[in-house]
Design a protein around this motif. Sequence first.
Motif, PDB file in Angstrom:
ATOM      1  N   VAL A 159       0.735  -1.228  -0.375  1.00 26.11           N
ATOM      2  CA  VAL A 159      -0.091   0.010   0.241  1.00 26.11           C
ATOM      3  C   VAL A 159       1.045   1.102   0.447  1.00 26.11           C
ATOM      4  O   VAL A 159       1.793   1.273  -0.070  1.00 26.11           O
ATOM      5  N   ASP A 160       0.746   2.161  -0.099  1.00 25.46           N
ATOM      6  CA  ASP A 160       0.832   3.584  -0.256  1.00 25.46           C
ATOM      7  C   ASP A 160       1.893   3.529  -1.071  1.00 25.46           C
ATOM      8  O   ASP A 160       3.298   4.856  -0.399  1.00 25.46           O
ATOM      9  N   LEU A 211       4.503   0.819   1.850  1.00 27.07           N
ATOM     10  CA  LEU A 211       4.442  -0.255   2.737  1.00 27.07           C
ATOM     11  C   LEU A 211       3.993  -1.586   2.369  1.00 27.07           C
ATOM     12  O   LEU A 211       3.334  -2.084   1.821  1.00 27.07           O
ATOM     13  N   SER A 212       4.615  -2.117   3.497  1.00 27.06           N
ATOM     14  CA  SER A 212       3.965  -3.678   3.012  1.00 27.06           C
ATOM     15  C   SER A 212       2.300  -3.563   3.535  1.00 27.06           C
ATOM     16  O   SER A 212       1.487  -2.652   4.397  1.00 27.06           O
ATOM     17  N   LEU A 262       2.126   5.467   4.613  1.00 23.54           N
ATOM     18  CA  LEU A 262       3.317   6.405   3.326  1.00 23.54           C
ATOM     19  C   LEU A 262       2.747   7.443   2.806  1.00 23.54           C
ATOM     20  O   LEU A 262       1.622   7.106   2.133  1.00 23.54           O
ATOM     21  N   ASP A 263       3.433   8.670   2.701  1.00 22.85           N
ATOM     22  CA  ASP A 263       2.774   9.773   2.161  1.00 22.85           C
ATOM     23  C   ASP A 263       4.031  11.068   1.489  1.00 22.85           C
ATOM     24  O   ASP A 263       2.708  10.890  -0.117  1.00 22.85           O
ATOM     25  N   LEU A 301       8.702   9.406   3.841  1.00 20.90           N
ATOM     26  CA  LEU A 301       7.736  10.391   4.928  1.00 20.90           C
ATOM     27  C   LEU A 301       6.222   9.547   4.536  1.00 20.90           C
ATOM     28  O   LEU A 301       5.913   9.414   4.052  1.00 20.90           O
ATOM     29  N   GLY A 302       5.596  10.518   6.122  1.00 13.04           N
ATOM     30  CA  GLY A 302       4.370   8.954   6.765  1.00 13.04           C
ATOM     31  C   GLY A 302       4.279   9.043   8.214  1.00 13.04           C
ATOM     32  O   GLY A 302       4.507  10.359   8.638  1.00 13.04           O
ATOM     33  N   SER A 303       3.415   8.801   8.597  1.00 14.06           N
ATOM     34  CA  SER A 303       3.410   8.202  10.038  1.00 14.06           C
ATOM     35  C   SER A 303       2.937   7.598  10.474  1.00 14.06           C
ATOM     36  O   SER A 303       2.886   6.318  10.283  1.00 14.06           O
ATOM     37  N   LEU A 304       3.412   6.973  11.936  1.00 17.17           N
ATOM     38  CA  LEU A 304       2.348   5.829  13.029  1.00 17.17           C
ATOM     39  C   LEU A 304       1.409   6.267  13.537  1.00 17.17           C
ATOM     40  O   LEU A 304       1.184   7.057  13.798  1.00 17.17           O
TER      41      LEU A 304
END
Length: 166
Positions: free
Chosen positions: A95-96, A119-120, A150-151, A163-166
């Motif tokens: 994804v992403d 991302l997985s 993931l952005d 860059l992304g966020s958890l």
Amino acid sequence: MAVLDPANGLRVFQAQVPGEGPWALNDPRGPDVAVWIEIQVPPLPEPPWEVRHLAFCFDQSAHHVVAYEYQSQVYVRQWDPLNMVYTMQGPFPGVDPVLLWDYEINYFLPDSDVLLFHLSSDRTQVIMRVQREQYANQHVVQTLTGPAYLDQALALPYQGEVLGSL
């Protein structure tokens, strides 16, 4: 610039100076002399209203590369210089997707590649795939402590950032 229009699909625009052609970033007249002109590109094979997370960049041949998510799978469309057509790579589970041209990091054109990060499927690993490998090999770059999003990917002098966020 690329836009995923639910009604019209993938749309690509180029900054051009009227009567002159593509606008150069180093044009001393600045960006105000340019206008956005739509460039015709082949449509994506999936319905545009079902495509998620469009990623876009250019490769060393100045052709666009597009990555996107469709039904939790990542697809890549790239230019095939031998057959002179756009071809699809994938699907890859994940994804992403985001794209990055590593020339903008390393400043070495003969060895440059488009890098695909995504991302997985469970969103716990950052995976990199490389254009010269036809994106077939999965390289786990980072294992995360929990699900993430993931952005974007940024090319900076001699480094890249995802860059992304958890």
